[in-house]
Write a protein that holds these residues in place. Structure first.
Motif, PDB file in Angstrom:
ATOM      1  N   VAL A 136      22.171  86.450 134.943  1.00  0.00           N
ATOM      2  CA  VAL A 136      23.609  85.758 135.608  1.00  0.00           C
ATOM      3  C   VAL A 136      24.059  87.287 136.495  1.00  0.00           C
ATOM      4  O   VAL A 136      24.676  87.143 137.377  1.00  0.00           O
ATOM      5  N   ASN A 137      24.049  88.147 135.295  1.00  0.00           N
ATOM      6  CA  ASN A 137      25.454  89.339 135.262  1.00  0.00           C
ATOM      7  C   ASN A 137      25.571  90.444 134.016  1.00  0.00           C
ATOM      8  O   ASN A 137      24.248  89.580 133.528  1.00  0.00           O
ATOM      9  N   GLY A 138      25.790  91.435 134.539  1.00  0.00           N
ATOM     10  CA  GLY A 138      25.802  92.461 133.312  1.00  0.00           C
ATOM     11  C   GLY A 138      26.853  92.122 132.223  1.00  0.00           C
ATOM     12  O   GLY A 138      27.166  91.946 132.310  1.00  0.00           O
ATOM     13  N   PRO A 139      26.084  92.845 130.972  1.00  0.00           N
ATOM     14  CA  PRO A 139      26.721  92.754 129.801  1.00  0.00           C
ATOM     15  C   PRO A 139      27.932  94.157 129.660  1.00  0.00           C
ATOM     16  O   PRO A 139      29.022  93.927 129.041  1.00  0.00           O
ATOM     17  N   GLU A 140      27.979  94.938 131.058  1.00  0.00           N
ATOM     18  CA  GLU A 140      29.317  95.761 130.597  1.00  0.00           C
ATOM     19  C   GLU A 140      30.125  95.223 130.768  1.00  0.00           C
ATOM     20  O   GLU A 140      30.092  94.197 132.097  1.00  0.00           O
ATOM     21  N   PHE A 141      31.621  95.289 129.773  1.00  0.00           N
ATOM     22  CA  PHE A 141      32.952  94.821 130.270  1.00  0.00           C
ATOM     23  C   PHE A 141      33.150  96.030 131.801  1.00  0.00           C
ATOM     24  O   PHE A 141      34.564  96.285 131.421  1.00  0.00           O
ATOM     25  N   THR A 142      33.484  94.900 132.458  1.00  0.00           N
ATOM     26  CA  THR A 142      33.654  95.900 133.945  1.00  0.00           C
ATOM     27  C   THR A 142      33.747  94.818 135.349  1.00  0.00           C
ATOM     28  O   THR A 142      32.957  93.439 134.992  1.00  0.00           O
ATOM     29  N   PRO A 143      35.140  94.703 136.141  1.00  0.00           N
ATOM     30  CA  PRO A 143      34.355  93.397 136.411  1.00  0.00           C
ATOM     31  C   PRO A 143      33.744  92.973 137.183  1.00  0.00           C
ATOM     32  O   PRO A 143      32.748  92.286 138.239  1.00  0.00           O
ATOM     33  N   GLU A 144      32.847  94.216 137.941  1.00  0.00           N
ATOM     34  CA  GLU A 144      32.036  94.324 138.543  1.00  0.00           C
ATOM     35  C   GLU A 144      30.598  93.606 137.601  1.00  0.00           C
ATOM     36  O   GLU A 144      29.368  93.171 138.635  1.00  0.00           O
ATOM     37  N   ALA A 412      24.337  97.187 104.667  1.00  0.00           N
ATOM     38  CA  ALA A 412      24.609  98.652 104.923  1.00  0.00           C
ATOM     39  C   ALA A 412      23.321  99.006 105.546  1.00  0.00           C
ATOM     40  O   ALA A 412      22.846 100.036 106.833  1.00  0.00           O
ATOM     41  N   GLY A 413      22.184  98.700 105.588  1.00  0.00           N
ATOM     42  CA  GLY A 413      21.042  98.450 106.192  1.00  0.00           C
ATOM     43  C   GLY A 413      20.974  98.420 107.709  1.00  0.00           C
ATOM     44  O   GLY A 413      19.560  98.614 108.618  1.00  0.00           O
ATOM     45  N   LEU A 414      21.747  97.170 108.190  1.00  0.00           N
ATOM     46  CA  LEU A 414      22.093  97.024 109.768  1.00  0.00           C
ATOM     47  C   LEU A 414      22.048  97.713 110.870  1.00  0.00           C
ATOM     48  O   LEU A 414      21.260  98.154 111.608  1.00  0.00           O
ATOM     49  N   LYS A 415      22.752  98.899 110.300  1.00  0.00           N
ATOM     50  CA  LYS A 415      23.123  99.577 111.511  1.00  0.00           C
ATOM     51  C   LYS A 415      22.027 100.128 112.123  1.00  0.00           C
ATOM     52  O   LYS A 415      21.940 101.463 112.928  1.00  0.00           O
ATOM     53  N   ARG A 416      20.702 100.490 111.049  1.00  0.00           N
ATOM     54  CA  ARG A 416      19.779 101.640 111.198  1.00  0.00           C
ATOM     55  C   ARG A 416      19.284 101.154 113.086  1.00  0.00           C
ATOM     56  O   ARG A 416      18.810 102.526 113.959  1.00  0.00           O
ATOM     57  N   ALA A 417      19.085 100.024 113.280  1.00  0.00           N
ATOM     58  CA  ALA A 417      18.450  99.516 114.639  1.00  0.00           C
ATOM     59  C   ALA A 417      18.761  98.422 114.700  1.00  0.00           C
ATOM     60  O   ALA A 417      18.141  97.864 115.154  1.00  0.00           O
ATOM     61  N   TYR A 418      20.086  97.933 114.671  1.00  0.00           N
ATOM     62  CA  TYR A 418      20.698  96.980 115.129  1.00  0.00           C
ATOM     63  C   TYR A 418      20.244  96.957 116.856  1.00  0.00           C
ATOM     64  O   TYR A 418      21.892  97.368 117.873  1.00  0.00           O
ATOM     65  N   LYS A 419      19.728  95.970 117.442  1.00  0.00           N
ATOM     66  CA  LYS A 419      19.636  96.835 119.008  1.00  0.00           C
ATOM     67  C   LYS A 419      20.346  95.085 119.505  1.00  0.00           C
ATOM     68  O   LYS A 419      19.962  95.814 120.867  1.00  0.00           O
ATOM     69  N   THR A 420      19.748  93.859 119.020  1.00  0.00           N
ATOM     70  CA  THR A 420      20.517  92.538 120.040  1.00  0.00           C
ATOM     71  C   THR A 420      21.321  92.771 121.245  1.00  0.00           C
ATOM     72  O   THR A 420      22.095  93.476 120.141  1.00  0.00           O
ATOM     73  N   GLN A 421      21.798  92.180 121.674  1.00  0.00           N
ATOM     74  CA  GLN A 421      22.960  92.405 122.911  1.00  0.00           C
ATOM     75  C   GLN A 421      23.625  90.691 122.093  1.00  0.00           C
ATOM     76  O   GLN A 421      24.566  90.508 122.807  1.00  0.00           O
ATOM     77  N   VAL A 422      23.166  89.493 121.548  1.00  0.00           N
ATOM     78  CA  VAL A 422      22.960  88.110 121.453  1.00  0.00           C
ATOM     79  C   VAL A 422      23.200  88.324 120.411  1.00  0.00           C
ATOM     80  O   VAL A 422      24.088  87.722 119.408  1.00  0.00           O
TER      81      VAL A 422
END
Length: 445
Positions: A136-144, A412-422
């Motif tokens: 549908v659209n892109g994840p970047e927070f811009t109007p475009e 604390a370990g979540l930040k090592r490789a937290y990659k999901t966008q959803v």
């Protein structure tokens, strides 16, 4: 039902749909999609339906898994290969432990759209449309980026086609040969606490295959490859409509974008557009069910989606949460039993157990996921029904998104490789642990 056609859903209320600035541009894109070749075939769909019917009878087991939402950038050989490897590894453990065939269905080659709790998102006083997935659209927070663009439907079709082509090529060239499961090992598998147990299973199965082939005096060609099926949430109805076709020598319409489309809990109202659309296709269909669903509601779903009592046609994928399943699931099972119609029950222990940490990470606790799954197994046993499959959000990559598991991943370990966008996914180790837990609970005891 006699008046159903692929566009009849447009006469019903449609939730979770994108709002395109140009209806003309959308229609032009849909016309192009409607002329493109199908992504899957009716033969594959009917073959899957037969296998799902066997799972509902307890003669096979469904393993459905993959990303919460695919990105277009996931159309990458290593990412796709890792997804297949983890599904193959899990299925090998399940075959060994349950002593029955495993149906492998990936959330892959089309899981590009996601439902959202709100149509818009506000950051620092700026309000834009919510990200609804790369379709549908892109994840970047811009109007475009956040403006829905119908050209993305064509891009999604293209990514799905390329992914499917690669999967089929791997299957046909012996990548999934059961004689060589060592080919499925992920690069980082050797560091897993489960590596020894997994390789012991591999060795036992290898000996069994050699023994069978010695008795038969021939190599079984069926063991040289395994079959993968695809699935995604049929959320974007314009996209699904454009790939819904009639085929020669078969009656009715098939959704040829995927083998197994499913309906999310938020779009499962029997008077709405998604149920109208899904009621007319010949594919097997899944429905997410959970807290708030009444006995009458689920019986109406059975009536609408499986009016001819067809085996392998309808899956109910229950997702209650660890604290709600004991109270919520039994009444739904009993209601479906009263219809007298066959369904395949599947456990999704992921979605009801999502929470946020103090640092703002969305996560899930491994122990809660496992507990819901174990409760589901026991509930079906006590109700005299069969839990015929599982539905996981998982990845073959070395991510850190769910807390717990053999390595004891903490907040604390979540930040090592937290990659999901959803939504957070099980990583490769946690996924294998879950497969072993299923065999311990349901298999050889």
């Amino acid at each position: 039902m006699n008046h159903w056609h692929p566009e009849s859903w447009q006469d019903k209320p449609a939730k979770q749909q994108a709002h395109y600035p140009s209806l003309e541009a959308l229609n032009e894109t849909l016309a192009q999609l409607a002329q493109l070749p199908p992504l899957v075939t009716s033969w594959e769909i009917e073959a899957l339906k037969e296998k799902l019917a066997a799972a509902a009878r307890g003669e096979a087991f469904l393993l459905q898994g993959g990303d919460c939402a695919e990105n277009f950038s996931d159309c990458n050989s290593q990412i796709v290969t890792n997804k297949l490897k983890i599904l193959l590894q899990m299925s090998l453990l399940l075959i060994h432990g349950l002593s029955k065939p495993v149906i492998r269905v990936g959330r892959i080659a089309g899981q590009f759209a996601k439902p959202r709790s709100a149509d818009t998102e506000t950051i620092n006083g700026v309000t834009l449309p919510s990200y609804r997935g790369d379709l549908v659209n892109g994840p970047e927070f811009t109007p475009e980026a956040r403006t829905p663009d119908p050209v993305r439907l064509l891009r999604g079709y293209g990514r799905a086609a390329m992914t499917l082509n690669f999967i089929r090529a791997l299957s046909d060239c012996g990548f999934a040969d059961l004689h060589h499961p060592e080919n499925w090992d992920l690069d980082f598998m050797s560091h897993s606490p489960l590596a020894k147990e997994y390789r012991q299973v591999v060795e036992e199965l290898s000996h069994s295959l050699k023994f069978m082939e010695t008795l038969g005096s021939a190599r079984n060609s069926d063991l040289n490859r395994v079959q993968f099926f695809t699935s995604h949430e049929g959320l974007h109805l314009h996209y699904e409509q454009s790939l819904t076709r009639q085929v020669p020598n078969r009656s009715g319409y098939y959704n040829l974008s995927t083998h197994l489309p499913w309906i999310g809990f938020r779009t499962a109202a029997t008077t709405d557009a998604h149920i109208e659309y899904f009621s007319g296709i010949q594919n097997p269909v899944g429905v997410k069910v959970g807290p708030g669903m009444s006995s009458q509601w689920i019986q109406e779903l059975v009536e609408r989606l499986n009016p001819h009592s067809e085996e392998g046609k309808l899956l109910f994928i229950h997702r209650f949460g660890v604290n709600n399943i004991a109270e919520g699931l039994p009444p739904l099972i009993q209601a479906v039993k009263r219809t007298g119609r066959p369904v395949l029950w599947v456990s999704d222990p992921m979605h009801g157990n999502t929470e946020s940490t103090q640092n703002g990470y969305k996560t899930r606790h491994f122990d809660n996921i496992l507990s819901e799954l174990e409760q589901a197994i026991e509930i079906h046993r006590s109700e005299g029904t069969i839990l015929g499959g599982v539905h996981f959000e998982l990845t073959g990559d070395d991510v850190t998104e769910c807390i717990g598991g053999a390595r004891g991943l903490d907040e604390a370990g979540l930040k090592r490789a937290y990659k999901t966008q959803v939504d957070p996914r099980l990583n490769y180790e946690q996924a294998l642990e879950m497969a072993l837990a299923i065999t311990h609970k349901m298999g050889r005891r």
